[in-house]
Enzyme design. Structure first.
Site, PDB file in Angstrom:
ATOM      1  N   ASN A  89       2.119  -2.932  -1.913  1.00  0.00           N
ATOM      2  CA  ASN A  89       2.951  -2.373  -2.983  1.00  0.00           C
ATOM      3  C   ASN A  89       2.284  -2.452  -4.359  1.00  0.00           C
ATOM      4  OD1 ASN A  89       5.650  -1.794  -4.418  1.00  0.00           O
ATOM      5  ND2 ASN A  89       5.146  -3.858  -5.131  1.00  0.00           N
ATOM      6  N   SER A 146       2.897   7.601  -3.364  1.00  0.00           N
ATOM      7  CA  SER A 146       3.481   8.241  -4.541  1.00  0.00           C
ATOM      8  C   SER A 146       3.518   9.738  -4.283  1.00  0.00           C
ATOM      9  CB  SER A 146       2.593   7.954  -5.750  1.00  0.00           C
ATOM     10  OG  SER A 146       2.814   8.917  -6.762  1.00  0.00           O
ATOM     11  N   TYR A 160      -4.948   7.884 -10.409  1.00  0.00           N
ATOM     12  CA  TYR A 160      -3.762   7.403  -9.688  1.00  0.00           C
ATOM     13  C   TYR A 160      -3.495   8.306  -8.475  1.00  0.00           C
ATOM     14  CZ  TYR A 160       1.107   5.971  -8.858  1.00  0.00           C
ATOM     15  OH  TYR A 160       2.273   5.526  -8.285  1.00  0.00           O
ATOM     16  N   ALA A 161      -3.514   9.629  -8.699  1.00  0.00           N
ATOM     17  CA  ALA A 161      -3.259  10.578  -7.604  1.00  0.00           C
ATOM     18  C   ALA A 161      -4.286  10.393  -6.487  1.00  0.00           C
ATOM     19  CB  ALA A 161      -3.301  12.009  -8.134  1.00  0.00           C
ATOM     20  N   ALA A 162      -5.549  10.235  -6.876  1.00  0.00           N
ATOM     21  CA  ALA A 162      -6.609  10.083  -5.865  1.00  0.00           C
ATOM     22  C   ALA A 162      -6.436   8.780  -5.088  1.00  0.00           C
ATOM     23  CB  ALA A 162      -7.975  10.118  -6.551  1.00  0.00           C
ATOM     24  N   SER A 163      -6.077   7.713  -5.794  1.00  0.00           N
ATOM     25  CA  SER A 163      -5.919   6.422  -5.104  1.00  0.00           C
ATOM     26  C   SER A 163      -4.767   6.481  -4.107  1.00  0.00           C
ATOM     27  CB  SER A 163      -5.686   5.291  -6.114  1.00  0.00           C
ATOM     28  OG  SER A 163      -4.410   5.414  -6.738  1.00  0.00           O
ATOM     29  N   LYS A 164      -3.669   7.130  -4.485  1.00  0.00           N
ATOM     30  CA  LYS A 164      -2.505   7.176  -3.601  1.00  0.00           C
ATOM     31  C   LYS A 164      -2.743   8.155  -2.432  1.00  0.00           C
ATOM     32  CE  LYS A 164       0.200   4.181  -5.666  1.00  0.00           C
ATOM     33  NZ  LYS A 164       0.708   2.964  -5.017  1.00  0.00           N
ATOM     34  N   ILE A 193      11.195   5.948 -10.092  1.00  0.00           N
ATOM     35  CA  ILE A 193      12.048   4.765  -9.922  1.00  0.00           C
ATOM     36  C   ILE A 193      12.088   3.974 -11.228  1.00  0.00           C
ATOM     37  CG2 ILE A 193      12.440   2.692  -8.514  1.00  0.00           C
ATOM     38  CD1 ILE A 193      12.491   5.317  -6.843  1.00  0.00           C
TER      39      ILE A 193
HETATM   40  N1  LIG Z   1       8.131   3.240 -10.380  1.00  0.00           N
HETATM   41  C1  LIG Z   1       7.889   4.439  -9.880  1.00  0.00           C
HETATM   42  O1  LIG Z   1       8.457   5.454 -10.334  1.00  0.00           O
HETATM   43  C2  LIG Z   1       6.945   4.599  -8.725  1.00  0.00           C
HETATM   44  C3  LIG Z   1       6.881   5.853  -8.107  1.00  0.00           C
HETATM   45  C4  LIG Z   1       6.007   6.037  -7.038  1.00  0.00           C
HETATM   46  C5  LIG Z   1       5.239   4.983  -6.587  1.00  0.00           C
HETATM   47  N2  LIG Z   1       5.332   3.760  -7.214  1.00  0.00           N
HETATM   48  C6  LIG Z   1       4.471   2.707  -6.692  1.00  0.00           C
HETATM   49  O2  LIG Z   1       5.291   1.584  -6.362  1.00  0.00           O
HETATM   50  C7  LIG Z   1       4.514   0.376  -6.489  1.00  0.00           C
HETATM   51  C8  LIG Z   1       5.285  -0.614  -7.338  1.00  0.00           C
HETATM   52  O3  LIG Z   1       5.453  -0.059  -8.634  1.00  0.00           O
HETATM   53  P1  LIG Z   1       6.536  -0.553  -9.700  1.00  0.00           P
HETATM   54  O4  LIG Z   1       7.187   0.649 -10.222  1.00  0.00           O
HETATM   55  O5  LIG Z   1       7.321  -1.662  -9.131  1.00  0.00           O
HETATM   56  O6  LIG Z   1       5.545  -1.064 -10.823  1.00  0.00           O
HETATM   57  P2  LIG Z   1       5.457  -2.452 -11.596  1.00  0.00           P
HETATM   58  O7  LIG Z   1       4.471  -2.244 -12.668  1.00  0.00           O
HETATM   59  O8  LIG Z   1       6.831  -2.917 -11.957  1.00  0.00           O
HETATM   60  O9  LIG Z   1       4.894  -3.442 -10.477  1.00  0.00           O
HETATM   61  C9  LIG Z   1       3.556  -3.449 -10.055  1.00  0.00           C
HETATM   62  C10 LIG Z   1       3.170  -4.895  -9.812  1.00  0.00           C
HETATM   63  O10 LIG Z   1       1.830  -4.924  -9.314  1.00  0.00           O
HETATM   64  C11 LIG Z   1       1.178  -6.027  -9.921  1.00  0.00           C
HETATM   65  N3  LIG Z   1      -0.274  -5.830  -9.903  1.00  0.00           N
HETATM   66  C12 LIG Z   1      -0.996  -4.972 -10.662  1.00  0.00           C
HETATM   67  N4  LIG Z   1      -2.296  -5.114 -10.414  1.00  0.00           N
HETATM   68  C13 LIG Z   1      -2.403  -6.084  -9.473  1.00  0.00           C
HETATM   69  C14 LIG Z   1      -3.504  -6.697  -8.820  1.00  0.00           C
HETATM   70  N5  LIG Z   1      -4.769  -6.343  -9.105  1.00  0.00           N
HETATM   71  N6  LIG Z   1      -3.262  -7.670  -7.915  1.00  0.00           N
HETATM   72  C15 LIG Z   1      -1.987  -8.060  -7.641  1.00  0.00           C
HETATM   73  N7  LIG Z   1      -0.907  -7.521  -8.243  1.00  0.00           N
HETATM   74  C16 LIG Z   1      -1.119  -6.556  -9.146  1.00  0.00           C
HETATM   75  C17 LIG Z   1       1.730  -6.056 -11.338  1.00  0.00           C
HETATM   76  O11 LIG Z   1       1.508  -7.315 -11.971  1.00  0.00           O
HETATM   77  C18 LIG Z   1       3.190  -5.725 -11.110  1.00  0.00           C
HETATM   78  O12 LIG Z   1       3.961  -6.906 -10.930  1.00  0.00           O
HETATM   79  C19 LIG Z   1       3.180   0.818  -7.102  1.00  0.00           C
HETATM   80  O13 LIG Z   1       2.206   0.922  -6.100  1.00  0.00           O
HETATM   81  C20 LIG Z   1       3.474   2.173  -7.685  1.00  0.00           C
HETATM   82  O14 LIG Z   1       2.335   2.983  -7.763  1.00  0.00           O
HETATM   83  C21 LIG Z   1       6.162   3.545  -8.251  1.00  0.00           C
END
Ligand SMILES: NC(=O)c1ccc[n+]([C@@H]2O[C@H](COP(=O)([O-])OP(=O)(O)OC[C@H]3O[C@@H](n4cnc5c(N)ncnc54)[C@H](O)[C@@H]3O)[C@@H](O)[C@H]2O)c1
Length: 253
Positions: A89, A146, A160-164, A193
């Site tokens: 995640n 994503s 970001y798009a490429a990683s996902k 979200i």
């Molecule tokens: N929020 C959205 O709208 C949304 C939409 C699609 C996908 N996502 C994906 O959902 C996942 C969670 O996102 P979120 O919205 O809760 O974001 P967020 O920023 O609240 O949480 C991400 C967490 O990852 C941790 N993190 C970052 N780099 C790290 C690393 N190198 N090692 C360990 N932990 C690390 C951060 O400290 C943070 O606690 C992500 O992968 C994000 O891309 C989120």
């Protein structure tokens, strides 16, 4: 309690979606391994979740560091001697002042950092977990992708798009390769979200996203977490290589 005696490893556990996933897994009786670089938030979360009468191992590591992930694997083995569930995640989504960073402005350093965390981190944690899951003859991985991995997203940047998209490809490969070992690998694709990731940018972006969404709102972290808990549970025992959208209908493909 569907997940009693299971051990679940959640990365990015201290973030918006990560906290919800961790809490819902705890509610189902799963022991937890929680990883995040935000040590303070991680410790706070693990103290809270210990009230669920489960064992919690907090590992404040950068999941893009191979050495730290390798040490994490040893600590998990030492404490639990297994991992049943992995939720990849952790992720970052760098933004510019107006939302997405134009492609020409992305530095190679930033590109590498996003790939390192969003994709390499999942590679490392999956490899570490799969070793234990293969020995057990069962396991379940859920990767948080994503919408940017499947269609053009005006609000996220190219790295970001490429990683996902890479994570989506990795998920399908692993679902095929490890299915014969009794290991399921699935993907959850959240729409927009309400988390620190989306709260850190102009609120107007969330308002517009809500207007574009048939349910006329953005999602809550718990709504993503419920999808994850379903996929890792026995109720999804024949679900492998699936992509589950949690987006209020904002993308239908
Ligand atoms: N929020 C959205 O709208 C949304 C939409 C699609 C996908 N996502 C994906 O959902 C996942 C969670 O996102 P979120 O919205 O809760 O974001 P967020 O920023 O609240 O949480 C991400 C967490 O990852 C941790 N993190 C970052 N780099 C790290 C690393 N190198 N090692 C360990 N932990 C690390 C951060 O400290 C943070 O606690 C992500 O992968 C994000 O891309 C989120």
């Amino acid at each position: 309690m569907e997940l009693k005696h299971k051990v679940s490893w959640v990365t990015g556990a201290a973030g918006g979606i990560g906290q919800s996933i961790s809490e819902k897994l705890a509610q189902q009786g799963s022991h937890l391994v929680l990883s995040d670089i935000n040590k303070e938030a991680l410790n706070k979360l693990s103290e809270k979740l210990k009230t669920f009468d489960i064992d919690v191992l907090a590992l404040p590591i950068d999941i893009s560091d191979p050495q730290l992930v390798s040490e994490a694997k040893e600590k998990i083995k030492e404490r639990f001697n297994k991992v049943d569930i992995l939720v990849n995640n952790a992720g970052i989504s760098p933004k510019g002042p107006n939302g997405a960073i134009p492609f020409k402005d992305i530095t190679f350093e930033d590109w590498n950092r996003v790939i390192a965390i969003n994709l390499n981190g999942a590679f490392l944690c999956s490899q570490a977990s799969l070793e234990m899951m293969v020995e057990q003859g069962q396991g379940s991985i859920v990767n948080i992708c994503s919408q940017a991995s499947r269609t053009f997203s005006p609000v996220t940047s190219a790295h970001y798009a490429a990683s996902k998209a890479g994570l989506l490809g990795l998920s399908r490969k692993l679902a095929g390769e490890y299915g014969p070992n009794g290991i399921r690998v699935n993907v959850v694709v959240p729409g927009r979200i309400d988390t620190p990731m989306t709260q850190s940018v102009d609120k107007e972006l969330s308002r517009q996203a809500a207007l574009r969404t048939p349910l006329r709102r953005i999602g809550q972290p718990d709504e993503v977490a419920d999808a994850v808990v379903y996929l890792v549970s026995d109720r999804a025992s024949y679900v492998n290589g699936a992509v589950l959208d949690v987006n209020g209908g904002s993308l239908m493909i």
